[in-house]
Scaffold this active site. Structure first.
Site, PDB file in Angstrom:
ATOM      1  N   LEU A  96       3.842   6.269 -13.707  1.00 12.95           N
ATOM      2  CA  LEU A  96       3.504   7.670 -13.139  1.00 12.95           C
ATOM      3  C   LEU A  96       4.499   7.596 -12.473  1.00 12.95           C
ATOM      4  O   LEU A  96       5.780   7.557 -11.761  1.00 12.95           O
ATOM      5  CB  LEU A  96       1.755   6.889 -11.337  1.00 12.95           C
ATOM      6  CG  LEU A  96       2.355   6.227 -10.407  1.00 12.95           C
ATOM      7  CD1 LEU A  96       3.298   7.595  -9.426  1.00 12.95           C
ATOM      8  CD2 LEU A  96       1.289   5.617  -9.832  1.00 12.95           C
ATOM      9  N   ALA A  97       4.577   9.396 -12.676  1.00 15.63           N
ATOM     10  CA  ALA A  97       4.942  10.440 -11.621  1.00 15.63           C
ATOM     11  C   ALA A  97       4.864  11.176 -10.467  1.00 15.63           C
ATOM     12  O   ALA A  97       3.432  11.409 -10.361  1.00 15.63           O
ATOM     13  CB  ALA A  97       6.005  11.609 -12.050  1.00 15.63           C
ATOM     14  N   GLU A 155       4.486   0.339 -14.072  1.00 15.54           N
ATOM     15  CA  GLU A 155       3.590   1.923 -13.082  1.00 15.54           C
ATOM     16  C   GLU A 155       4.996   3.060 -13.856  1.00 15.54           C
ATOM     17  O   GLU A 155       5.794   2.633 -13.391  1.00 15.54           O
ATOM     18  CB  GLU A 155       3.703   1.417 -11.631  1.00 15.54           C
ATOM     19  CG  GLU A 155       2.486   2.527 -12.012  1.00 15.54           C
ATOM     20  CD  GLU A 155       1.658   2.938 -12.518  1.00 15.54           C
ATOM     21  OE1 GLU A 155       0.279   1.630 -12.864  1.00 15.54           O
ATOM     22  OE2 GLU A 155       1.132   3.768 -13.573  1.00 15.54           O
ATOM     23  N   LYS A 169      11.044  -0.770 -18.866  1.00 17.40           N
ATOM     24  CA  LYS A 169      10.103   0.480 -17.438  1.00 17.40           C
ATOM     25  C   LYS A 169      12.044   0.550 -17.307  1.00 17.40           C
ATOM     26  O   LYS A 169      12.203   1.977 -16.421  1.00 17.40           O
ATOM     27  CB  LYS A 169       9.483  -0.566 -16.233  1.00 17.40           C
ATOM     28  CG  LYS A 169       9.713   0.126 -14.705  1.00 17.40           C
ATOM     29  CD  LYS A 169       8.736   1.936 -15.093  1.00 17.40           C
ATOM     30  CE  LYS A 169       8.677   1.933 -14.018  1.00 17.40           C
ATOM     31  NZ  LYS A 169       8.430   3.418 -13.416  1.00 17.40           N
ATOM     32  N   THR A 203      17.031  -0.888  -3.313  1.00 14.81           N
ATOM     33  CA  THR A 203      18.592  -1.634  -3.842  1.00 14.81           C
ATOM     34  C   THR A 203      19.026  -1.833  -2.631  1.00 14.81           C
ATOM     35  O   THR A 203      19.415  -2.196  -1.877  1.00 14.81           O
ATOM     36  CB  THR A 203      20.140  -0.063  -4.009  1.00 14.81           C
ATOM     37  OG1 THR A 203      19.110   0.557  -5.800  1.00 14.81           O
ATOM     38  CG2 THR A 203      20.846  -0.742  -4.448  1.00 14.81           C
ATOM     39  N   CYS A 228      12.523   6.080  -8.020  1.00 14.16           N
ATOM     40  CA  CYS A 228      13.299   5.230  -9.239  1.00 14.16           C
ATOM     41  C   CYS A 228      14.643   5.152  -9.812  1.00 14.16           C
ATOM     42  O   CYS A 228      15.424   4.632 -10.273  1.00 14.16           O
ATOM     43  CB  CYS A 228      11.746   5.428  -9.683  1.00 14.16           C
ATOM     44  SG  CYS A 228      10.944   4.331  -9.343  1.00 14.16           S
ATOM     45  N   ALA A 238       0.938  -1.054   0.055  1.00 15.28           N
ATOM     46  CA  ALA A 238       0.508   0.104   0.124  1.00 15.28           C
ATOM     47  C   ALA A 238       0.862   1.163  -0.318  1.00 15.28           C
ATOM     48  O   ALA A 238       0.590   2.505   0.824  1.00 15.28           O
ATOM     49  CB  ALA A 238      -0.876  -0.003   1.166  1.00 15.28           C
TER      50      ALA A 238
HETATM   51  C1  UDX Z   1      10.247   8.861 -12.107  1.00 18.73           C
HETATM   52  C2  UDX Z   1       9.703   8.669 -13.831  1.00 18.73           C
HETATM   53  O1  UDX Z   1       9.228  10.162 -14.119  1.00 18.73           O
HETATM   54  C3  UDX Z   1       8.035   7.678 -13.764  1.00 18.73           C
HETATM   55  O2  UDX Z   1       7.906   7.352 -15.004  1.00 18.73           O
HETATM   56  C4  UDX Z   1       8.532   6.425 -12.816  1.00 18.73           C
HETATM   57  O3  UDX Z   1       7.208   6.059 -12.577  1.00 18.73           O
HETATM   58  C5  UDX Z   1       9.215   6.855 -11.450  1.00 18.73           C
HETATM   59  O4  UDX Z   1       9.868   7.343 -11.442  1.00 18.73           O
HETATM   60  P1  UDX Z   1       9.026  10.315 -10.224  1.00 18.73           P
HETATM   61  O5  UDX Z   1      10.620   9.859  -9.723  1.00 18.73           O
HETATM   62  O6  UDX Z   1       7.886  10.896  -9.437  1.00 18.73           O
HETATM   63  O7  UDX Z   1       8.926   9.460 -10.883  1.00 18.73           O
HETATM   64  O8  UDX Z   1       9.839  11.857 -10.525  1.00 18.73           O
HETATM   65  P2  UDX Z   1      10.199  12.136 -11.874  1.00 18.73           P
HETATM   66  O9  UDX Z   1       9.440  13.298 -12.433  1.00 18.73           O
HETATM   67  O10 UDX Z   1      10.298  11.828 -12.793  1.00 18.73           O
HETATM   68  O11 UDX Z   1      11.420  13.302 -11.482  1.00 18.73           O
HETATM   69  C6  UDX Z   1      12.567  12.296 -10.766  1.00 18.73           C
HETATM   70  C7  UDX Z   1      13.402  13.724 -10.096  1.00 18.73           C
HETATM   71  O12 UDX Z   1      13.899  14.585 -11.615  1.00 18.73           O
HETATM   72  C8  UDX Z   1      13.335  14.492  -9.443  1.00 18.73           C
HETATM   73  O13 UDX Z   1      14.064  14.808  -8.662  1.00 18.73           O
HETATM   74  C9  UDX Z   1      13.202  15.686 -10.270  1.00 18.73           C
HETATM   75  O14 UDX Z   1      13.099  17.268  -9.684  1.00 18.73           O
HETATM   76  C10 UDX Z   1      13.980  15.484 -11.236  1.00 18.73           C
HETATM   77  N1  UDX Z   1      14.115  15.898 -12.115  1.00 18.73           N
HETATM   78  C11 UDX Z   1      12.884  15.736 -13.158  1.00 18.73           C
HETATM   79  C12 UDX Z   1      15.069  17.353 -12.162  1.00 18.73           C
HETATM   80  O15 UDX Z   1      15.690  18.232 -11.827  1.00 18.73           O
HETATM   81  N2  UDX Z   1      14.568  17.636 -14.151  1.00 18.73           N
HETATM   82  C13 UDX Z   1      13.640  18.098 -15.285  1.00 18.73           C
HETATM   83  O16 UDX Z   1      13.773  18.411 -16.369  1.00 18.73           O
HETATM   84  C14 UDX Z   1      12.984  17.038 -14.393  1.00 18.73           C
HETATM   85  P1  ADP Z   2       6.797   1.501  -3.762  1.00 18.20           P
HETATM   86  O1  ADP Z   2       7.746   3.527  -4.191  1.00 18.20           O
HETATM   87  O2  ADP Z   2       7.563   1.165  -4.838  1.00 18.20           O
HETATM   88  O3  ADP Z   2       5.313   1.913  -3.666  1.00 18.20           O
HETATM   89  P2  ADP Z   2       6.427   2.199  -1.167  1.00 18.20           P
HETATM   90  O4  ADP Z   2       7.644   1.325   0.221  1.00 18.20           O
HETATM   91  O5  ADP Z   2       6.135   2.714  -1.117  1.00 18.20           O
HETATM   92  O6  ADP Z   2       7.709   1.152  -2.547  1.00 18.20           O
HETATM   93  O7  ADP Z   2       5.114   0.820  -0.083  1.00 18.20           O
HETATM   94  C1  ADP Z   2       5.781  -0.615  -0.910  1.00 18.20           C
HETATM   95  C2  ADP Z   2       4.849  -1.479   0.868  1.00 18.20           C
HETATM   96  O8  ADP Z   2       5.260  -2.396   0.673  1.00 18.20           O
HETATM   97  C3  ADP Z   2       5.164  -1.393   2.017  1.00 18.20           C
HETATM   98  O9  ADP Z   2       4.142   0.113   2.520  1.00 18.20           O
HETATM   99  C4  ADP Z   2       5.698  -2.366   2.450  1.00 18.20           C
HETATM  100  O10 ADP Z   2       4.975  -2.210   3.766  1.00 18.20           O
HETATM  101  C5  ADP Z   2       5.022  -3.327   1.938  1.00 18.20           C
HETATM  102  N1  ADP Z   2       4.964  -4.714   1.641  1.00 18.20           N
HETATM  103  C6  ADP Z   2       6.229  -5.297   1.327  1.00 18.20           C
HETATM  104  N2  ADP Z   2       6.050  -6.544   1.821  1.00 18.20           N
HETATM  105  C7  ADP Z   2       5.073  -6.965   1.992  1.00 18.20           C
HETATM  106  C8  ADP Z   2       4.634  -7.902   1.571  1.00 18.20           C
HETATM  107  N3  ADP Z   2       5.117  -9.299   2.006  1.00 18.20           N
HETATM  108  N4  ADP Z   2       3.329  -8.169   1.637  1.00 18.20           N
HETATM  109  C9  ADP Z   2       2.268  -6.764   2.031  1.00 18.20           C
HETATM  110  N5  ADP Z   2       2.852  -5.842   2.289  1.00 18.20           N
HETATM  111  C10 ADP Z   2       4.181  -5.724   1.863  1.00 18.20           C
END
Ligand code: UDX
Ligand code: ADP
Length: 464
Positions: free
Chosen positions: A163-164, A161, A220, A94, A276, A10
């Site tokens: 999404l950002a 996924e 991805k 990681t 990510c 979640a």
């Molecule tokens: C990213 C990907 O965009 C998304 O598709 C993937 O699912 C998850 O990783 P996110 O990490 O939420 O999403 O943020 P994003 O908007 O991509 O920004 C990542 C980082 O790059 C941020 O720290 C942002 O400030 C930085 N960034 C982004 C820059 O410094 N310059 C830019 O032009 C764009």
């Molecule tokens: P993401 O950004 O990928 O969504 P998060 O760390 O925000 O990562 O969320 C991952 C969630 O998965 C955490 O809330 C963690 O407690 C939950 N989780 C990890 N392993 C299990 C498991 N075996 N069963 C249920 N929930 C889990």
């Protein structure tokens, strides 16, 4: 037809994604489960403003669906057993130990999920990888499911996924594309079609791409690597701009108007953060190396090297400008989240810049509109650069930005929150020690205006 979905995890991905699936598919029951009781309680809380994750528009979606066809629970077994389709959306950090330490993705949570599904399932299931995973992870999941299960049929799909954070709800409602990878067998294709039918409730069919499992997994990682590479590319140019007198904003605009390059993701910054980019590139590098592709690995590793350099360079610029010493000086840190409109701080550049400044014994006053005090200290303590007591002594979290800047020698803007643009900078300047310095790590502010007020200004990628 999929009528009952379970999502394990979640977090930032599972929560918003399932909320939008529930909103757009009222005929599907969606249960999001997590081991973390506190997190589930927060998702079930009375106050929709206090959900565990802040995303614009998310509270409204959860309010509409929760209790209707969206449920949050810690009863993982029950949700698995009842579901036709199970999304695995747990974290894949990681690795911090053993083979691949510091590079490979740690798949222990994924494996635990697979084992739990195999143990509990008493009817056929579609299992969907939502978390970002190394290419060929599905193979391991299939092995566990098929060899330890109760003889029921499992079809495994990859549905990464894109999404950002900060725009999660908008991205989910209106995705550029949905990617579904499945086994190229009759049953694999049927399973993929069932998931296509879920997304078809709101996504045009032309935007739903189906591929084989390995292409989907690798796409991805590739998408994130390309995006991060653009940020490192413009950040590399920002350093060159600063020494040559060019303006990186102007350069970005000039190249971004070339339709082959495009204008997005060209904003120079103190460095990318988030859960990510770094993790996925390290993982990509590890995979390339494990196949003996050293040149490919080195090529992508450079994206991370440049990003680390950018954060260090920003911090050392502050120290240099403040007459080579910040010991005992007060520096206001504006923004702690890794980007605006999120409370997520994972790998935020602010943590590393703050750490460098603390190594120089600066006193920090941190303001972020969405990040709480506990999070800031947890981030700093995690680095183990100094004792918790020292962090507590050197860092103050201040709820009011004007207060944070009062008496400070310098301000470092580390997140591009919109509210920073409309601050009364004149008032802030008046409360500061002189000369008052401002270091804009996001090329966010109008330097000319700030200089007129009296600030000594520095902005990423702007030469003087
Ligand atoms: C990213 C990907 O965009 C998304 O598709 C993937 O699912 C998850 O990783 P996110 O990490 O939420 O999403 O943020 P994003 O908007 O991509 O920004 C990542 C980082 O790059 C941020 O720290 C942002 O400030 C930085 N960034 C982004 C820059 O410094 N310059 C830019 O032009 C764009
Ligand atoms: P993401 O950004 O990928 O969504 P998060 O760390 O925000 O990562 O969320 C991952 C969630 O998965 C955490 O809330 C963690 O407690 C939950 N989780 C990890 N392993 C299990 C498991 N075996 N069963 C249920 N929930 C889990």
């Amino acid at each position: 037809m999929i009528k009952n979905i379970c999502c394990i995890g979640a977090g930032y991905v599972g929560g918003p994604t399932m909320a939008v699936i529930a909103l757009k598919s009222p005929h599907i029951k969606v249960t999001v489960v997590d081991l973390n009781q506190e997190r589930i309680d927060a998702w079930n809380g009375e106050d929709f403003e206090k959900l565990p994750i802040y995303e614009p528009g998310l509270a409204e979606v959860v309010e509409k669906c929760r209790g209707r066809n969206l449920f949050f629970s810690t009863d993982v077994d029950k949700a698995i057993d009842e579901a036709d389709a199970i999304f695995i959306s747990v974290n894949t950090p990681t690795k911090t130990y053993g083979v691949g330490k510091g590079m490979a993705a740690d798949l222990k949570y994924i494996e635990l999920c697979a084992r739990q599904i195999a143990r509990v399932a008493t009817s056929d299931k579609i299992v969907i990888e939502k978390s970002t995973l190394p290419v060929r992870t599905a193979e391991a999941i299939v092995n566990i499911l098929k060899n330890t299960g109760n003889g029921v049929d499992f079809q495994i799909l990859s549905n990464p996924e894109f999404l950002a954070e900060g725009t999660a709800v908008a991205d989910l409602m209106n995705p550029d594309r949905v990617l579904i990878g499945g086994e190229q067998t009759e049953n694999g294709k049927k399973a993929a079609q069932q998931l296509v039918d879920v997304y078809k409730n709101w996504v045009p069919e032309a935007n739903i791409l189906t591929t084989n499992v390995w292409s989907s997994e690798l796409s991805k990682l590739t998408a994130n690597a390309f995006l991060a590479q653009r940020v490192s590319s413009i950040n590399a140019m920002s350093e060159l701009c600063e020494v040559t007198g060019a303006d990186v904003g102007e350069v970005a605009k000039a190249i971004g108007t070339d339709s082959r390059i495009g204008p997005k993701f060209l904003k120079a910054s103190v460095g990318f953060g988030g859960s990510c980019f770094q993790k996925d590139i390290l993982n990509l590098v590890y995979i390339a190396k494990s196949y003996g592709l050293d040149e490919v690995a080195d090529y992508w590793e450079q994206v991370i090297i440049l990003n680390d350099h950018q954060k260090r360079r920003f911090a050392s610029n502050i120290v240099k400008t403040l007459f080579n010493t910040v010991s005992g000086k007060e520096i206001a840190i504006l923004g702690w989240a890794f980007k605006k409109d999120t409370n997520d701080t994972r790998e935020s550049a602010a943590i590393y810049v703050a750490d460098e400044l603390l190594n120089e014994r600066a006193s920090l006053k941190v303001y972020d509109p969405k990040v709480n005090k506990e999070r800031v200290f947890a981030d700093l303590n995690y680095l183990e650069s100094r004792s918790k007591e020292e962090n507590t002594e050197l860092v103050n979290i201040i709820g009011d930005p004007y207060e944070a800047c009062k008496g400070a020698h310098a301000i470092a803007v580390l997140t591009e929150w919109d509210e920073f643009k409309s601050f009364d900078w004149r008032m802030i300047y008046e409360g500061m020690k002189k000369p008052a310095f401002i270091f804009d790590g996001r090329a966010l502010l109008d330097l000319e205006e700030l200089s007129k007020i009296g600030f000594v200004t520095y902005s990423i990628g702007k030469g003087n």
